[in-house]
Design a protein around this motif. Structure first.
Motif, PDB file in Angstrom:
ATOM      1  N   LEU A 160       8.863   9.216   0.072  1.00  0.00           N
ATOM      2  CA  LEU A 160       8.186   9.053  -1.534  1.00  0.00           C
ATOM      3  C   LEU A 160       8.396   7.624  -1.763  1.00  0.00           C
ATOM      4  CD1 LEU A 160       9.417  11.810  -1.052  1.00  0.00           C
ATOM      5  CD2 LEU A 160       9.962  12.078  -3.806  1.00  0.00           C
ATOM      6  N   ARG A 161       8.961   6.327  -1.139  1.00  0.00           N
ATOM      7  CA  ARG A 161       8.791   5.264  -1.364  1.00  0.00           C
ATOM      8  C   ARG A 161       8.016   4.445  -0.800  1.00  0.00           C
ATOM      9  NH1 ARG A 161      13.623   1.877   0.654  1.00  0.00           N
ATOM     10  NH2 ARG A 161      15.298   3.790   1.310  1.00  0.00           N
ATOM     11  N   GLY A 162       7.766   3.836  -2.385  1.00  0.00           N
ATOM     12  CA  GLY A 162       6.259   2.482  -2.350  1.00  0.00           C
ATOM     13  C   GLY A 162       6.917   1.842  -0.920  1.00  0.00           C
ATOM     14  N   GLY A 163       6.135   1.079  -0.923  1.00  0.00           N
ATOM     15  CA  GLY A 163       6.377  -1.001  -0.477  1.00  0.00           C
ATOM     16  C   GLY A 163       6.627  -0.120   1.019  1.00  0.00           C
ATOM     17  N   THR A 164       7.132  -0.900   1.901  1.00  0.00           N
ATOM     18  CA  THR A 164       7.252  -0.876   3.435  1.00  0.00           C
ATOM     19  C   THR A 164       9.183  -1.119   3.901  1.00  0.00           C
ATOM     20  OG1 THR A 164       6.926  -1.306   5.720  1.00  0.00           O
ATOM     21  CG2 THR A 164       5.968  -2.805   3.443  1.00  0.00           C
ATOM     22  N   ILE A 165       9.581  -0.957   4.314  1.00  0.00           N
ATOM     23  CA  ILE A 165      10.912  -0.699   4.396  1.00  0.00           C
ATOM     24  C   ILE A 165      10.815  -2.006   5.584  1.00  0.00           C
ATOM     25  CG2 ILE A 165      12.109   1.637   4.129  1.00  0.00           C
ATOM     26  CD1 ILE A 165      11.902   2.526   7.461  1.00  0.00           C
ATOM     27  N   PHE A 207      -4.692   5.936   3.263  1.00  0.00           N
ATOM     28  CA  PHE A 207      -3.818   5.673   2.160  1.00  0.00           C
ATOM     29  C   PHE A 207      -3.570   4.789   1.347  1.00  0.00           C
ATOM     30  CE2 PHE A 207      -1.904   4.336   5.813  1.00  0.00           C
ATOM     31  CZ  PHE A 207      -1.278   3.166   5.325  1.00  0.00           C
ATOM     32  N   GLY A 208      -3.209   5.243   0.079  1.00  0.00           N
ATOM     33  CA  GLY A 208      -2.546   3.986  -0.835  1.00  0.00           C
ATOM     34  C   GLY A 208      -3.912   3.977  -1.827  1.00  0.00           C
ATOM     35  N   PHE A 209      -5.427   4.318  -0.998  1.00  0.00           N
ATOM     36  CA  PHE A 209      -6.483   4.373  -2.421  1.00  0.00           C
ATOM     37  C   PHE A 209      -6.301   5.687  -3.505  1.00  0.00           C
ATOM     38  CE2 PHE A 209     -10.420   5.632  -2.639  1.00  0.00           C
ATOM     39  CZ  PHE A 209     -11.391   5.223  -3.393  1.00  0.00           C
ATOM     40  N   CYS A 211       0.740  -0.838   0.096  1.00  0.00           N
ATOM     41  CA  CYS A 211       0.508   0.208  -0.403  1.00  0.00           C
ATOM     42  C   CYS A 211       0.656   0.975   0.227  1.00  0.00           C
ATOM     43  CB  CYS A 211      -0.804   0.165   1.251  1.00  0.00           C
ATOM     44  SG  CYS A 211      -2.125   0.861   0.947  1.00  0.00           S
ATOM     45  N   PRO A 212       1.090   1.891  -0.794  1.00  0.00           N
ATOM     46  CA  PRO A 212       1.941   3.356  -1.445  1.00  0.00           C
ATOM     47  C   PRO A 212       1.695   4.145   0.197  1.00  0.00           C
ATOM     48  CG  PRO A 212       0.967   3.329  -3.105  1.00  0.00           C
ATOM     49  CD  PRO A 212      -0.441   2.147  -2.125  1.00  0.00           C
ATOM     50  N   GLY A 213       2.189   4.132   0.753  1.00  0.00           N
ATOM     51  CA  GLY A 213       1.902   5.417   2.193  1.00  0.00           C
ATOM     52  C   GLY A 213       2.237   4.519   3.477  1.00  0.00           C
ATOM     53  N   LEU A 214       2.943   2.985   3.424  1.00  0.00           N
ATOM     54  CA  LEU A 214       3.508   2.590   4.281  1.00  0.00           C
ATOM     55  C   LEU A 214       5.286   3.335   5.249  1.00  0.00           C
ATOM     56  CD1 LEU A 214       2.781  -1.074   3.571  1.00  0.00           C
ATOM     57  CD2 LEU A 214       2.228   0.051   5.486  1.00  0.00           C
ATOM     58  N   ASN A 215       5.238   3.667   4.116  1.00  0.00           N
ATOM     59  CA  ASN A 215       7.050   4.678   4.027  1.00  0.00           C
ATOM     60  C   ASN A 215       6.194   5.978   5.002  1.00  0.00           C
ATOM     61  OD1 ASN A 215       8.475   1.786   4.190  1.00  0.00           O
ATOM     62  ND2 ASN A 215       8.749   2.826   2.106  1.00  0.00           N
ATOM     63  N   ALA A 216       5.520   6.896   4.508  1.00  0.00           N
ATOM     64  CA  ALA A 216       5.476   7.715   5.419  1.00  0.00           C
ATOM     65  C   ALA A 216       4.955   7.529   7.080  1.00  0.00           C
ATOM     66  CB  ALA A 216       4.103   8.505   4.406  1.00  0.00           C
TER      67      ALA A 216
END
Lengths: 343, 343, 343, 343
Positions: free
Chosen positions: C63-68, C138-140, C12-17
């Motif tokens: 800015l990164r997609g995924g999750t670290i 987020f991600g949606f 889900c884009p935003g996990l890292n944020a």
């Protein structure tokens, strides 16, 4: 002087930029007028034409995908049978030169018209970048950009371990889009029609990644990719007009085979027509505009039986015969360079 | 074999793609290793180096703007005074060949090192596209894309009538970015350093638009644009190392003058460094990767004193001396073509 | 104070944020430290944790997609069996509060941990936007943007007449992505899981377009779309854990049926995982950052057994129990509004 | 029933989506017709109107920035003096309800018309997101996205050490765009009109970054930012109609001051009108479409003297009086949350 133009064959971002380039150049440099025939050769035979004025509307089409003139396909036999009609229509409309914008088939038709006395300047159009006479064709950069953007997004999905992500891109006969998008996107394997693939080698490459601790692998598949004879069952496929065998849904076929062989989770993205649509990239708009400007100039200077082409930094005129001489395939050396970056 | 690389001068999207191309090629094709010097020539003199492994990190930098090695500037005198240190550092590190990635200044330094016995393969880097030996340089397409995207957005702002929108883009000595972005974006006027502009003519072009019922006009201004002698007061300006006069804030200066002369509302966008940053376009990533692959190959094949260059579809090696021979300016013919599309 | 966080379930884009928001807030506002467990619950049970410092790296992940931190899936039984291990691991690491970031399943697990004495603040994560307690997840917005961009591109492909373009988007149980992307992209028909579709009606809508002179029709298909009982044969399908029937490749199935019924050319794009990846939109980054900041605050203020949620402009805390109460489906009224724009 | 609509005030991506929403809903749900007045109130007074048909053209405007109806500004006195003309024009055209789309000033005018007997449903439009009655306004998300994209690009420019990059964004009276873009882009400092800034503190924050080894700092400046009384000389500035002091070129002013105080290299990007133009984001298109649909419904249901507004997930009707009650500023708490992420 009066020019005529038409767009023929599949969609390609940049078609409108060419039309705009022709109209602006004819109007501002030569005080000439331009008519457009609708739906390609069909509209030329049926005499469906529109005046293209150098106005705010023409100015606004630069960014638009598609073609304001529409495109169409016409069987070569019908096209040839229509020669007299075409000549009469052009005559009646007072057209001094015809600028057809199209792919290999269209340019062949253009050459035939030229051989039969119609003053023609061709503009090569192929999203696949397979016209031999020019370094690059417009639309190609846009298609590569769309495919690259998709690959970029896949790199960051890391939901689970040992996942393989497949992206099927356009390219039924040549692999330029796959080659460039795979390199730009940092794909881990790319297969193209010119180089029959070995599914076992592909699987091994994925396995190697996972053994090195990588979580995922991305494979770019040109829709026209074919397996090496006897290496896997890809169904019957169909033979196209070049005698080239193609299979529908090659991305899915490869994905299923990998899943069967390795047991990993495989997800497939099929980009389809989104590669042909939308606003052209800046690169394609510059190239298309320059094609249009130079085609209009060539027509006014009487350089007929030619085709505009990009050579290095320059737009040059090549004999129309050269433009249709052969399909430009990915040379082995370029694929070898691409392979350097696999893995 | 052991290669060394470094990045020098201003930022340029694609630097990391070159580095990745060098490392992957050295590793996968030749089993060689690569070290990177930090902050350009500075790091080479100060012997600050890092090992660059063919791993997931190197793989991931393809999309990244900037440079993982950092860049720096070093006065030519200090650079030359450091020759012995440079040679010793390379020797101590066991480096067999150096691949500096940089602009005209860097390549001149590279040539000088080469003349002094260092095995060098250069990679041209300039966002301005002003290196003579190559058709295009990476980073340029990204800069043009960013500027074009800005122009696209301005086309749809139509808040009020008779508004003039100015976009100042990069290009202190050459106008390639302005030329391409202006053409791709459908700007109504573009001024470049190579062709001193006539403010009166520019104003006339805007007036003509409004008289024809258009609501707005867009002008692209290269930061290095200069007025024709005696046509307007642009302040004192400064002379640069080429004897070329430049003015800070040329977009604003032109905007103020137009406002003074015509009385219309003028709005200025100054893109600045956003043109140098961010993810490179697919085009730039392919070009940069190919540069890296071919530079690594040249080094392994002992083709030193050379520079990689794009000629048409091919990456070729040119003598390093050619790469720095002169600044590639926009030829008059190309500006004339661009002018065809003004208005 | 010491916080722990983990990311669980699909990408889900935003996990890292969110992670960055937690770390920066803990560090700058409370002088607290944060550890991250790898691969979701799995890493918590296996005690695989990393210290998350408030440094340049954490700053760069925005800015990164995924999750670290990676994600993983764990069977609920194994999860429950691991309770004592989890508690001991948290104790041994000196963790005062746990902030799990995940979807419905994860939040149910979080609630169960909370009921069993672990101090928990949940962060809802679902690309599908199906968590009842919050306006949006987020991600949606990123997924909708990717799908909309694809639809935009299809609008300009006009190769031939009477073509139907299908875009299959994510949404196995709920149709929010299809609903929003269809509306944003100006699709001519959209089908969602909540409203079984009538293929005959869909065909009629396409026919009507062609009769009115339109060249093409675009249909958005949520992957979990289902035909109305008895209206068409879509194969056997599978029942999921909610008793909801789903079919693999629904876009293709619908396309084949339309082709069979109408005889028109149908092209299908399957976006797949590109909707889950890549740089999050600005909207998602703001929402995710605010979730992170507010979750860290809640933890420091001792507001456990809660979940952060967006209500209008505000981030509020809701009881964890509410967040998992039910799946948020597209209400009939919203689908009716969407239908207003079909055609 | 016959509806009329118009767009007034500054540009805002999404205006066309609202118009399309109104026309489609009126036509498909109620069989009603819609006329549009050109150039805002001006066109209403001058009776310049166009019929808006539910056709392919209206369908195609969804993606377009700007407004197909044009906008204009009219002095309130002239507007009020035109009441009888307005009423007569609406009567003569057979208009049953007026749907003006505009910002605070426009909605105040709409309220006044409503109080004087014109059936009105307002649609709030402000790129600045400063309308109190609604959670968000369309256009805002697009502006934030453009600004965020610029900040993203700056993060990767690392040409030299100790560089400060300033991005001036829109927001003369309120700081919502700066606040959201700064948070989404990971800026290191953000200044907004609501919170007078302390230049010394800003400089200290930059110094701290460089001391920690960071190479650069990014500062987002809302154009309406003001220094704390007595902390720096920003020139005279101007007082606007709200008694709020503003300075032209605040980004440059702050940049010059930082350069003077710290001596570092400072580069400024002024985004200007590119924030108001271009294709709206998916978010803005959905919001604008829903506004249009619901405004048309409200008009048909006779719910006049109202304004559509977003509350959480829902579009609701609020009294027109509420929509213009006060300017929605960034509350202190939101700025505090943003500050958490500085540095």
């Amino acid at each position: 002087m009066k020019l005529a133009t038409l767009t023929s064959g599949g969609d390609c971002p940049g078609l409108n930029a060419v039309i705009r380039g022709i109209v602006r150049t004819a109007s501002s440099q030569y005080g000439s007028t331009v008519v457009g025939y609708e739906d390609g050769w069909v509209g030329l035979i049926e005499d469906r034409r529109v005046d293209l004025y150098d106005d705010a509307f023409i100015d606004s089409i630069l960014l638009r995908g598609g073609t304001i003139l529409g495109t169409g396909r016409l069987h070569p036999d019908k096209f040839k049978a229509g020669l007299e009609t075409i000549k009469r229509n052009l005559d009646d409309a007072g057209v001094d030169a015809l600028i057809p914008i199209g792919g290999e088939g269209t340019l062949k038709g253009a050459k035939w018209l030229s051989d039969n006395g119609v003053p023609v300047v061709g503009v090569p159009k192929t999203i696949d970048n397979d016209v031999a006479a020019t370094d690059y064709t417009f639309g190609f950069d846009t298609a590569v950009s769309v495919a690259t953007d998709a690959i970029d997004r896949l790199h960051t999905t890391a939901e689970s371990h040992n996942r393989i992500l497949i992206v099927e891109v356009m390219g039924r006969h040549v692999g330029w889009i796959a080659l460039h998008a795979g390199m730009a996107g940092g794909a881990h394997y790319t297969v193209i029609p010119e180089q029959p693939f070995d599914i076992a080698e592909m699987c091994k490459a994925m396995e190697r990644r996972f053994q090195m601790g990588e979580k995922y692998g991305i494979i770019v598949v040109a829709e026209g990719a074919v397996p090496k004879e006897g290496t896997m069952d890809a169904g019957l496929g169909e033979e196209d007009e070049f005698g080239h065998k193609t299979f529908n849904g090659m991305g899915q076929i490869i994905g299923d085979e990998i899943k069967k062989r390795l047991g990993y989770d495989v997800r497939t993205t099929v980009l389809g027509h989104i590669q042909r649509g939308g606003t052209p990239t800046a690169y394609d708009r510059v190239l298309a505009t320059r094609y249009g400007v130079n085609a209009a100039r060539a027509a006014h200077e009487g350089n007929f039986d030619t085709c505009v082409a990009l050579h290095g930094e320059h737009i040059e005129l090549v004999p129309l015969a050269d433009a249709v001489a052969h399909l430009k395939q990915v040379p082995e050396g370029r694929y070898r360079t691409a392979r350097t970056m696999f893995g």
